[in-house]
Design a protein around this motif. Structure first.
Motif, PDB file in Angstrom:
ATOM      1  N   GLY A  91       4.445  -1.995 -20.739  1.00 65.97           N
ATOM      2  CA  GLY A  91       5.398  -1.622 -19.721  1.00 65.97           C
ATOM      3  C   GLY A  91       6.256  -2.783 -19.272  1.00 65.97           C
ATOM      4  N   VAL A  92       7.090  -2.539 -18.290  1.00 64.16           N
ATOM      5  CA  VAL A  92       7.935  -3.562 -17.700  1.00 64.16           C
ATOM      6  C   VAL A  92       7.743  -3.508 -16.185  1.00 64.16           C
ATOM      7  N   LEU A  93       8.098  -4.591 -15.526  1.00 64.81           N
ATOM      8  CA  LEU A  93       7.998  -4.649 -14.075  1.00 64.81           C
ATOM      9  C   LEU A  93       9.147  -3.864 -13.461  1.00 64.81           C
ATOM     10  N   THR A  94       8.845  -2.725 -12.866  1.00 64.14           N
ATOM     11  CA  THR A  94       9.870  -1.865 -12.306  1.00 64.14           C
ATOM     12  C   THR A  94       9.878  -1.945 -10.781  1.00 64.14           C
ATOM     13  N   LYS A  95      10.908  -1.402 -10.213  1.00 67.78           N
ATOM     14  CA  LYS A  95      11.004  -1.300  -8.758  1.00 67.78           C
ATOM     15  C   LYS A  95       9.816  -0.534  -8.191  1.00 67.78           C
ATOM     16  N   ASP A  96       9.435   0.566  -8.827  1.00 68.68           N
ATOM     17  CA  ASP A  96       8.286   1.344  -8.368  1.00 68.68           C
ATOM     18  C   ASP A  96       7.002   0.538  -8.437  1.00 68.68           C
ATOM     19  N   ASP A  97       6.833  -0.270  -9.509  1.00 70.71           N
ATOM     20  CA  ASP A  97       5.657  -1.136  -9.620  1.00 70.71           C
ATOM     21  C   ASP A  97       5.566  -2.074  -8.421  1.00 70.71           C
ATOM     22  N   ILE A  98       6.691  -2.687  -8.083  1.00 70.34           N
ATOM     23  CA  ILE A  98       6.723  -3.670  -7.004  1.00 70.34           C
ATOM     24  C   ILE A  98       6.378  -3.015  -5.670  1.00 70.34           C
ATOM     25  N   ILE A  99       7.002  -1.886  -5.379  1.00 71.72           N
ATOM     26  CA  ILE A  99       6.730  -1.200  -4.111  1.00 71.72           C
ATOM     27  C   ILE A  99       5.300  -0.674  -4.073  1.00 71.72           C
ATOM     28  N   ASP A 100       4.840  -0.083  -5.186  1.00 74.24           N
ATOM     29  CA  ASP A 100       3.467   0.434  -5.235  1.00 74.24           C
ATOM     30  C   ASP A 100       2.445  -0.669  -4.999  1.00 74.24           C
ATOM     31  N   SER A 101       2.722  -1.859  -5.551  1.00 71.45           N
ATOM     32  CA  SER A 101       1.756  -2.949  -5.414  1.00 71.45           C
ATOM     33  C   SER A 101       1.594  -3.377  -3.967  1.00 71.45           C
ATOM     34  N   VAL A 102       2.701  -3.467  -3.231  1.00 70.59           N
ATOM     35  CA  VAL A 102       2.610  -3.875  -1.828  1.00 70.59           C
ATOM     36  C   VAL A 102       1.933  -2.791  -0.998  1.00 70.59           C
ATOM     37  N   VAL A 103       2.223  -1.535  -1.289  1.00 70.43           N
ATOM     38  CA  VAL A 103       1.538  -0.438  -0.596  1.00 70.43           C
ATOM     39  C   VAL A 103       0.032  -0.553  -0.798  1.00 70.43           C
ATOM     40  N   SER A 104      -0.388  -0.834  -2.037  1.00 68.80           N
ATOM     41  CA  SER A 104      -1.814  -0.963  -2.330  1.00 68.80           C
ATOM     42  C   SER A 104      -2.421  -2.188  -1.673  1.00 68.80           C
ATOM     43  N   VAL A 105      -1.699  -3.305  -1.726  1.00 68.32           N
ATOM     44  CA  VAL A 105      -2.198  -4.540  -1.136  1.00 68.32           C
ATOM     45  C   VAL A 105      -2.367  -4.396   0.375  1.00 68.32           C
ATOM     46  N   GLU A 106      -1.461  -3.695   1.028  1.00 66.27           N
ATOM     47  CA  GLU A 106      -1.537  -3.550   2.473  1.00 66.27           C
ATOM     48  C   GLU A 106      -2.682  -2.645   2.921  1.00 66.27           C
ATOM     49  N   GLY A 107      -3.137  -1.744   2.037  1.00 62.73           N
ATOM     50  CA  GLY A 107      -4.269  -0.909   2.392  1.00 62.73           C
ATOM     51  C   GLY A 107      -3.917   0.211   3.356  1.00 62.73           C
ATOM     52  N   GLY A 108      -4.943   0.762   4.010  1.00 66.37           N
ATOM     53  CA  GLY A 108      -4.758   1.919   4.866  1.00 66.37           C
ATOM     54  C   GLY A 108      -4.661   1.591   6.342  1.00 66.37           C
ATOM     55  N   TYR A 109      -5.211   2.472   7.165  1.00 64.65           N
ATOM     56  CA  TYR A 109      -5.066   2.382   8.620  1.00 64.65           C
ATOM     57  C   TYR A 109      -5.848   1.196   9.178  1.00 64.65           C
ATOM     58  N   VAL A 110      -5.192   0.410  10.032  1.00 62.75           N
ATOM     59  CA  VAL A 110      -5.819  -0.728  10.708  1.00 62.75           C
ATOM     60  C   VAL A 110      -5.273  -0.815  12.124  1.00 62.75           C
ATOM     61  N   ASN A 111      -6.155  -1.130  13.062  1.00 62.03           N
ATOM     62  CA  ASN A 111      -5.735  -1.376  14.441  1.00 62.03           C
ATOM     63  C   ASN A 111      -6.537  -2.569  14.958  1.00 62.03           C
ATOM     64  N   ASN A 112      -6.122  -3.782  14.550  1.00 60.88           N
ATOM     65  CA  ASN A 112      -6.836  -5.016  14.859  1.00 60.88           C
ATOM     66  C   ASN A 112      -6.366  -5.558  16.207  1.00 60.88           C
ATOM     67  N   PRO A 113      -7.290  -5.898  17.114  1.00 65.26           N
ATOM     68  CA  PRO A 113      -6.872  -6.386  18.435  1.00 65.26           C
ATOM     69  C   PRO A 113      -6.097  -7.697  18.387  1.00 65.26           C
ATOM     70  N   ASP A 114      -6.269  -8.475  17.323  1.00 69.97           N
ATOM     71  CA  ASP A 114      -5.509  -9.720  17.189  1.00 69.97           C
ATOM     72  C   ASP A 114      -4.146  -9.515  16.550  1.00 69.97           C
ATOM     73  N   ASP A 115      -3.867  -8.301  16.133  1.00 70.23           N
ATOM     74  CA  ASP A 115      -2.599  -8.000  15.463  1.00 70.23           C
ATOM     75  C   ASP A 115      -1.565  -7.595  16.506  1.00 70.23           C
ATOM     76  N   SER A 116      -0.539  -8.432  16.666  1.00 74.64           N
ATOM     77  CA  SER A 116       0.479  -8.165  17.692  1.00 74.64           C
ATOM     78  C   SER A 116       1.243  -6.870  17.444  1.00 74.64           C
ATOM     79  N   GLY A 117       1.230  -6.403  16.201  1.00 73.76           N
ATOM     80  CA  GLY A 117       1.974  -5.195  15.870  1.00 73.76           C
ATOM     81  C   GLY A 117       1.254  -3.901  16.183  1.00 73.76           C
ATOM     82  N   GLY A 118      -0.032  -3.990  16.572  1.00 74.12           N
ATOM     83  CA  GLY A 118      -0.785  -2.784  16.883  1.00 74.12           C
ATOM     84  C   GLY A 118      -1.162  -1.994  15.647  1.00 74.12           C
ATOM     85  N   GLU A 119      -1.110  -0.677  15.763  1.00 76.63           N
ATOM     86  CA  GLU A 119      -1.534   0.195  14.662  1.00 76.63           C
ATOM     87  C   GLU A 119      -0.627   0.039  13.439  1.00 76.63           C
TER      88      GLU A 119
END
Length: 270
Positions: free
Chosen positions: A74-102
């Motif tokens: 394959g080749v590195l596509t736009k979808d690959d790049i976006i999918d990778s960051v979505v996966s790296v970021e993971g799911g729901y988080v609400n960390n008290p040290d995170d200034s951004g909240g949920e």
């Protein structure tokens, strides 16, 4: 990490190391949950995810590797790049040290709310971050980060530079990512001998793209892109340290942030 950094410094002095095979999974990274602020916020600790669906034998790309694992053939596509960051970021988080909240898939509630009308119309979103889905995240990533950073234009020159800038836009903010690129282009022009200095305004446009093309013309594409990636990665690491020194709560996330940086050193520079 020491070996990775050692190899990187050896590469700076001309010693060539053997490119590693990209991993198929890794510790999830983190993001800037308040765009354009000083804090790239939380890290999802000890969570393992696949970057993307891959063949049994990932392709080892010459010279550069991306944050994503590229399917064999394959080749590195736009979808690959976006999918990778979505996966790296993971799911729901609400960390008290995170200034951004949920957050969910790296998108904060504040950012999601700016697209609330469209999300309700397109995805029937009920307005809570726990119900926020991966397709919603990809929709926002494309509009809020990819499009606003003009990464379609960067991608035409280098998918790997587009990948890095997209990751930075999500991780430390769009304006900062663009400014770091603009500043790097300015310091690599030999006091404006090779091409003129450009404005550092945090917006990628014609002037920035012209300077990028000029650097490539003078230095050659491989050397120019690799040097820019080094500049962006080292700025990212220095930024992490500074915000932890400025605000102790950011120490909570430092090892996770540097794992993200270490992964980039492995995949981009070795």
């Amino acid at each position: 990490m020491f070996n990775n950094l050692l190899n990187w410094f050896l590469n700076l002095w001309g010693t060539v190391s053997t490119p590693p095979t990209p991993p198929t999974s890794g510790t999830v990274g983190n993001h800037n949950s308040i765009p354009e602020t000083s804090n790239p916020n939380h890290t999802h600790l000890n969570l393992k995810v696949n970057h993307v669906n891959v063949a049994d034998k990932p392709v080892v790309m010459p010279m550069f590797q991306s944050l994503v694992v590229i399917p064999q053939g394959g080749v590195l596509t736009k979808d690959d790049i976006i999918d990778s960051v979505v996966s790296v970021e993971g799911g729901y988080v609400n960390n008290p040290d995170d200034s951004g909240g949920e957050t969910n898939f790296g998108i904060t509630l504040a950012v999601a709310k700016t697209y609330e009308k469209a999300l309700k119309e397109k995805f029937k979103w009920n307005g809570t971050m726990k119900s926020f889905t991966k397709p919603m995240a990809k929709y926002i990533y494309e509009l809020e980060y990819w499009a606003k950073l003009k990464l379609d234009d960067i991608y035409k020159t280098s998918p790997f530079l587009a990948d890095k800038l997209f990751d930075l836009g999500v991780n430390v903010g769009k304006v900062r990512a663009a400014k770091w690129l603009q500043e790097a282009l300015n310091v690599f022009n030999r006091k404006a001998v090779d091409y003129k200095d450009i404005g550092v305004d945090g917006g990628i446009g014609k002037e920035t793209l012209t300077a990028l093309d000029a650097l490539i013309k003078v230095r050659g594409k491989d050397k120019a892109i690799k040097t820019l990636l080094k500049a962006l990665i080292t700025r990212q690491g220095a930024h992490y340290q500074q915000i932890a020194l400025d605000n102790e709560k950011n120490e909570t996330f430092m090892f996770g942030w540097f794992e993200r940086l270490d992964r980039h050193l492995d995949l981009y520079l070795n």
